[in-house]
Write an enzyme that holds these catalytic residues in place. Sequence first.
Site, PDB file in Angstrom:
ATOM      1  N   ASP A 201      -7.793  -5.506   7.357  1.00  0.00           N
ATOM      2  CA  ASP A 201      -8.362  -6.544   6.390  1.00  0.00           C
ATOM      3  C   ASP A 201      -9.113  -7.495   7.226  1.00  0.00           C
ATOM      4  OD1 ASP A 201      -8.035  -5.507   3.918  1.00  0.00           O
ATOM      5  OD2 ASP A 201      -5.888  -5.962   4.131  1.00  0.00           O
TER       6      ASP A 201
ATOM      7  N   ARG B 145       7.270  -5.340   2.855  1.00  0.00           N
ATOM      8  CA  ARG B 145       6.205  -5.921   2.615  1.00  0.00           C
ATOM      9  C   ARG B 145       6.005  -5.499   1.062  1.00  0.00           C
ATOM     10  NH1 ARG B 145       0.024  -4.803   5.003  1.00  0.00           N
ATOM     11  NH2 ARG B 145       0.368  -2.677   4.451  1.00  0.00           N
TER      12      ARG B 145
ATOM     13  N   GLU C 158      -5.104 -12.410   7.128  1.00  0.00           N
ATOM     14  CA  GLU C 158      -6.010 -11.245   7.063  1.00  0.00           C
ATOM     15  C   GLU C 158      -7.340 -11.571   6.077  1.00  0.00           C
ATOM     16  OE1 GLU C 158      -4.057  -7.814   5.566  1.00  0.00           O
ATOM     17  OE2 GLU C 158      -3.073  -9.096   4.165  1.00  0.00           O
TER      18      GLU C 158
ATOM     19  N   HIS D  43       0.685  -1.154   0.001  1.00  0.00           N
ATOM     20  CA  HIS D  43       0.116  -0.008  -0.066  1.00  0.00           C
ATOM     21  C   HIS D  43       0.773   1.029  -0.168  1.00  0.00           C
ATOM     22  CE1 HIS D  43      -3.462  -2.415   0.660  1.00  0.00           C
ATOM     23  NE2 HIS D  43      -3.124  -3.033   1.819  1.00  0.00           N
TER      24      HIS D  43
HETATM   25  C1  3PY Z   1      -4.058  -4.638   7.941  1.00  0.00           C
HETATM   26  O1  3PY Z   1      -4.545  -4.537   8.841  1.00  0.00           O
HETATM   27  O2  3PY Z   1      -5.030  -5.487   6.935  1.00  0.00           O
HETATM   28  C2  3PY Z   1      -2.830  -4.666   7.396  1.00  0.00           C
HETATM   29  O3  3PY Z   1      -2.467  -4.967   6.358  1.00  0.00           O
HETATM   30  C3  3PY Z   1      -1.945  -3.730   8.156  1.00  0.00           C
HETATM   31  O4  3PY Z   1      -0.757  -3.427   7.463  1.00  0.00           O
HETATM   32 MG    MG Z   2      -3.856  -5.763   5.001  1.00  0.00          MG
END
Ligand code: 3PY
Ligand code: MG
Length: 234
Positions: free
Chosen positions: A155, A49, A129, A24
Amino acid sequence: AGSPLVAETVARAGYEAAILDSQHGLWDMASLIAGIGAVHHAGSAPGVRVPLNDYATVSRALDCGAEAIIAPMINTAGDARAFAAAAKYPPLGERSWGPLRAMPLQGRTVSTDYLREANDGTLTLAMIETRTALGNVDAIAATPGIDALFIGPYDLSTALSGGTAQDIDASEVDEAIDRIGDAARKAGKIPGIYCRDAERALAMAKRGFRFLTVGSDLRLVRDGAAAQVKALKA
Ligand code: 3PY
Ligand code: MG
């Protein structure tokens, strides 16, 4: 924020590691290469990441000297195997040889020294996530070459609410967080979670999480700037 100087400045504050976010965040390959070096020279471990399903960037970031890779949305054991394959040399995986920046950055001149220590010296964090990932969490945790599970609470809360909320404190999210932490520990892997600030990170450490991200550069700049403006106007 995609700035090597900002990443270096944050790292110099004393963080053990600094994560450059190319999922992101604004890091492209050129800024990643400079940013990894800047964080390393600041005495902190550089982590990256990678973008979604981007296993090519996994080994490229390691070749550039990253010491940890976070892969988003690892939903199945197959995803976990693909991630580990890109990140780890045989016998754990199939990482392709060529640590052109990593070796000099880490002061290595002998290829076999790097090869011998790279699998242990680079951390793979599989992000849990989604609902699918939650269902497969034990298989993901058990995958050889995956060192840690890393929860994305935003997420995860979006998924568990069916896209209607983003409440990271909701009870179903809290239960999922403990379930994922337990799965990691059971498999002998490191439990990790994204935290927006130190308060939440300390609370998660009490719940047994050991890899904790604390804040982000943009948030630190925004909060610092807002505090100055507030003081001026007081
Ligand atoms: C999330 O909380 O989805 C993340 O990817 C945090 O970086
Ligand atoms: Mg995320």
